[in-house]
Design a protein around this motif. Structure first.
Motif, PDB file in Angstrom:
ATOM      1  N   TYR A 171      42.258  67.302  17.086  1.00 36.26           N
ATOM      2  CA  TYR A 171      42.224  65.900  16.672  1.00 36.26           C
ATOM      3  C   TYR A 171      40.839  65.277  16.868  1.00 36.26           C
ATOM      4  O   TYR A 171      40.703  64.093  17.103  1.00 36.26           O
ATOM      5  N   LEU A 172      39.814  66.092  16.691  1.00 37.32           N
ATOM      6  CA  LEU A 172      38.432  65.590  16.670  1.00 37.32           C
ATOM      7  C   LEU A 172      38.056  65.420  15.195  1.00 37.32           C
ATOM      8  O   LEU A 172      37.326  66.207  14.602  1.00 37.32           O
ATOM      9  N   LEU A 173      38.605  64.350  14.607  1.00 37.95           N
ATOM     10  CA  LEU A 173      38.583  64.237  13.156  1.00 37.95           C
ATOM     11  C   LEU A 173      37.179  64.007  12.587  1.00 37.95           C
ATOM     12  O   LEU A 173      36.845  64.534  11.521  1.00 37.95           O
ATOM     13  N   ASP A 174      36.357  63.226  13.247  1.00 38.92           N
ATOM     14  CA  ASP A 174      34.987  63.029  12.759  1.00 38.92           C
ATOM     15  C   ASP A 174      34.216  64.343  12.743  1.00 38.92           C
ATOM     16  O   ASP A 174      33.479  64.636  11.800  1.00 38.92           O
ATOM     17  N   GLU A 175      34.391  65.116  13.804  1.00 35.57           N
ATOM     18  CA  GLU A 175      33.731  66.429  13.874  1.00 35.57           C
ATOM     19  C   GLU A 175      34.265  67.348  12.780  1.00 35.57           C
ATOM     20  O   GLU A 175      33.511  68.088  12.149  1.00 35.57           O
ATOM     21  N   ALA A 176      35.578  67.288  12.555  1.00 33.18           N
ATOM     22  CA  ALA A 176      36.190  68.119  11.516  1.00 33.18           C
ATOM     23  C   ALA A 176      35.604  67.792  10.148  1.00 33.18           C
ATOM     24  O   ALA A 176      35.279  68.696   9.363  1.00 33.18           O
ATOM     25  N   LEU A 235      34.455  76.315   8.021  1.00 36.71           N
ATOM     26  CA  LEU A 235      35.874  76.040   7.806  1.00 36.71           C
ATOM     27  C   LEU A 235      36.666  76.269   9.084  1.00 36.71           C
ATOM     28  O   LEU A 235      37.525  75.463   9.458  1.00 36.71           O
ATOM     29  N   CYS A 236      36.373  77.391   9.759  1.00 38.37           N
ATOM     30  CA  CYS A 236      37.091  77.696  10.995  1.00 38.37           C
ATOM     31  C   CYS A 236      36.792  76.649  12.067  1.00 38.37           C
ATOM     32  O   CYS A 236      37.706  76.154  12.738  1.00 38.37           O
ATOM     33  N   LEU A 237      35.527  76.306  12.204  1.00 42.10           N
ATOM     34  CA  LEU A 237      35.160  75.289  13.194  1.00 42.10           C
ATOM     35  C   LEU A 237      35.759  73.932  12.834  1.00 42.10           C
ATOM     36  O   LEU A 237      36.156  73.160  13.717  1.00 42.10           O
ATOM     37  N   GLY A 238      35.855  73.652  11.541  1.00 41.70           N
ATOM     38  CA  GLY A 238      36.507  72.424  11.109  1.00 41.70           C
ATOM     39  C   GLY A 238      37.988  72.422  11.442  1.00 41.70           C
ATOM     40  O   GLY A 238      38.539  71.405  11.897  1.00 41.70           O
ATOM     41  N   ASN A 239      38.633  73.562  11.240  1.00 33.71           N
ATOM     42  CA  ASN A 239      40.061  73.664  11.567  1.00 33.71           C
ATOM     43  C   ASN A 239      40.306  73.511  13.062  1.00 33.71           C
ATOM     44  O   ASN A 239      41.298  72.907  13.491  1.00 33.71           O
ATOM     45  N   ILE A 240      39.400  74.079  13.855  1.00 34.29           N
ATOM     46  CA  ILE A 240      39.536  73.937  15.312  1.00 34.29           C
ATOM     47  C   ILE A 240      39.411  72.464  15.706  1.00 34.29           C
ATOM     48  O   ILE A 240      40.223  71.951  16.488  1.00 34.29           O
ATOM     49  N   ALA A 241      38.395  71.786  15.163  1.00 37.57           N
ATOM     50  CA  ALA A 241      38.217  70.362  15.466  1.00 37.57           C
ATOM     51  C   ALA A 241      39.416  69.546  14.994  1.00 37.57           C
ATOM     52  O   ALA A 241      39.901  68.651  15.700  1.00 37.57           O
ATOM     53  N   TYR A 242      39.911  69.863  13.819  1.00 32.91           N
ATOM     54  CA  TYR A 242      41.083  69.159  13.269  1.00 32.91           C
ATOM     55  C   TYR A 242      42.293  69.347  14.178  1.00 32.91           C
ATOM     56  O   TYR A 242      43.030  68.402  14.478  1.00 32.91           O
ATOM     57  N   ASP A 243      42.479  70.600  14.622  1.00 36.52           N
ATOM     58  CA  ASP A 243      43.630  70.913  15.469  1.00 36.52           C
ATOM     59  C   ASP A 243      43.541  70.188  16.817  1.00 36.52           C
ATOM     60  O   ASP A 243      44.565  69.877  17.423  1.00 36.52           O
TER      61      ASP A 243
END
Length: 468
Positions: free
Chosen positions: A383-388, A373-381
């Motif tokens: 704007y690495l949306l596929d990674e998120a 979840l944390c790594l997803g939030n970092i990717a989202y923040d």
């Protein structure tokens, strides 16, 4: 092996013990032992007196050792009696002697085939903290030969044995048997044990039903009433009744204070309850009290709970300070969770690189859902949306439907897919509806997700998936 004599005075003693009349049992045995009789009989009676003292746990240590010594002085060969050896090791366990010595001696004493001796040998093992070794002894068929006053204690001892290796369901079954065979004050104590195990097993409503059935007027000591209030508080907290839980905990605290005691478990529970009620200052007072009174192995638990309460209220720096202390505890069982929590704090403080490093460490240690979840939030923040999306998918897979990590993952999957421009509206609907099933209609995320579903359905012509 010494042949145990059938002494007529023993039968009324056992009857008195079965009725819970311990003073009468002591008086009968002491009178019998003081009468003019042979050394062998006198020694056996003194051995029985030591066995009764053993039922009192640590409080019976001094009296038990006194009569064990008297028995050996009356007839030296009594030391070969398996009951003598079982009691010797039981008192050794009370003294805190080496566990391996107690284990070896008690197991040997249990092999005599005498149920009475085997019971006390099993008790020695439980008292030494190796209850798993006692289970096979207590489950033996010859245990059915135990006198009435030990029959229920056998099941209680089995409950303790199962508790020591966290088999809460079997422990509950054993305590239920103990309660059915005991009476008055002793039965109420066994019901308390049963309720505690049901609570640990997640059977909250059953635990509450058992607690409600307890007759408080029959509770043996104020300590038992404190425990009852504490357990009722924990049950209500689990059932999402924090105000009722608080009342029970405060009643328990009043009883503790009148006895001049402050327990770690109750302080911790008060902290958790105040935190649930969003009364942070009172929560922190209780948590600090828990931290101050914590046994060494529980201090990190209290610090972790306190840090979570601070985190929930946005006091990130203070939460980080507490977690940093927990991180230094190499023996703490939930170190993976600590790293995941620290990662989330650093992410919210804008320390992205450190947050990613901590999240990866949490992932390596097994905190998969929280770390992803944390790594997803970092990717989202970033704007690495596929990674998120990939990280949020892993978080959802590593948690169960309805759990907080699973719920957040479903919310973020729907949100991230929307940010990608509704490229897959059917999938947005699927994740949004999965989360909505666990949200209250007026919650902020529920409103957002319903809007996502509506927009996705519009793109699908009012359907939930593309039609061929």
């Amino acid at each position: 092996m010494v042949a145990r004599q059938l002494i007529p005075e023993i039968e009324p003693v056992q009857s008195a013990l079965a009725q819970g009349e311990y003073e009468l049992a002591f008086a009968l045995l002491e009178t019998a032992a003081q009468q003019q009789r042979g050394c062998a009989e006198k020694s056996q009676l003194e051995l029985y007196l030591a066995a009764i003292y053993a039922l009192y746990g640590q409080d019976g240590l001094e009296g038990g050792l006194r009569y064990l010594k008297a028995a050996s002085e009356s007839q030296s060969v009594i030391v070969q009696d398996p009951l003598y050896r079982a009691l010797y090791w039981r008192f050794s366990a009370y003294r805190g002697d080496a566990i391996q010595d107690v284990k070896r001696g008690a197991l040997a004493a249990a092999q005599s085939g005498d149920a009475f001796s085997a019971y006390h040998a099993a008790s020695a093992l439980v008292d030494a903290g190796v209850g798993n070794e006692a289970v096979s002894i207590l489950e033996r068929g010859d245990m059915a030969e135990l006198p009435e006053y030990l029959a229920w204690r056998r099941w209680s001892l089995l409950g303790q044995s199962y508790e020591q290796h966290n088999d809460w369901q079997k422990a509950a079954e054993a305590y239920a048997r103990a309660a059915s065979l005991s009476q008055r004050a002793e039965q109420q104590t066994e019901l308390l044990n049963l309720a505690a195990c049901l609570l640990e097993a997640g059977e909250n409503k059953q635990a509450l039903a058992v607690l409600t059935s307890i007759d408080e007027l029959l509770l043996d000591a104020q300590t038992d009433l404190t425990i009852k209030n504490y357990l009722e508080g924990r049950v209500h907290l689990q059932l999402d009744n924090p105000n009722t839980a608080l009342r029970q905990f405060l009643q328990a605290r009043a009883l503790e204070e009148s006895a001049g005691e402050l327990s770690f478990n109750l302080s911790l529970a008060l902290g958790q309850t105040y935190a649930t009620l969003e009364r942070l200052e009172l929560a922190m007072m209780a948590f600090r009290e828990a931290i101050d009174n914590a046994p060494l192995e529980q201090r990190s638990v209290a610090l972790h709970e306190a840090s979570f309460a601070l985190f929930e209220r946005g006091r990130l720096i203070e939460a980080r300070e507490m977690l940093s202390e927990v991180e230094r505890d190499q023996d703490y069982a939930f170190r993976a969770s600590v790293y995941a929590d620290l990662a989330e704090i650093e992410f919210r403080l804008g320390n992205i690189d450190l947050a990613k490093e901590l999240a990866c460490r949490a992932l390596d240690l097994g905190a998969v859902a929280a770390a992803c979840l944390c790594l997803g939030n970092i990717a989202y923040d970033c704007y690495l949306l596929d990674e998120a999306v990939t990280w949020f998918e892993q978080a959802a897979s590593a948690s169960s439907p309805g759990e907080i990590d699973w719920l957040v993952a479903q919310q973020m999957l729907a949100d991230t897919l929307v940010q990608q421009g509704y490229q897959n509206p059917a999938r947005i609907i699927r994740h949004a509806k999965a989360a909505l099933a666990y949200l209250q209609p007026r919650e902020e995320w529920a409103i957002i997700l319903r809007d996502y579903v509506k927009n996705a359905q519009t793109r699908l012509g009012g359907h939930t998936k593309l039609l061929n």
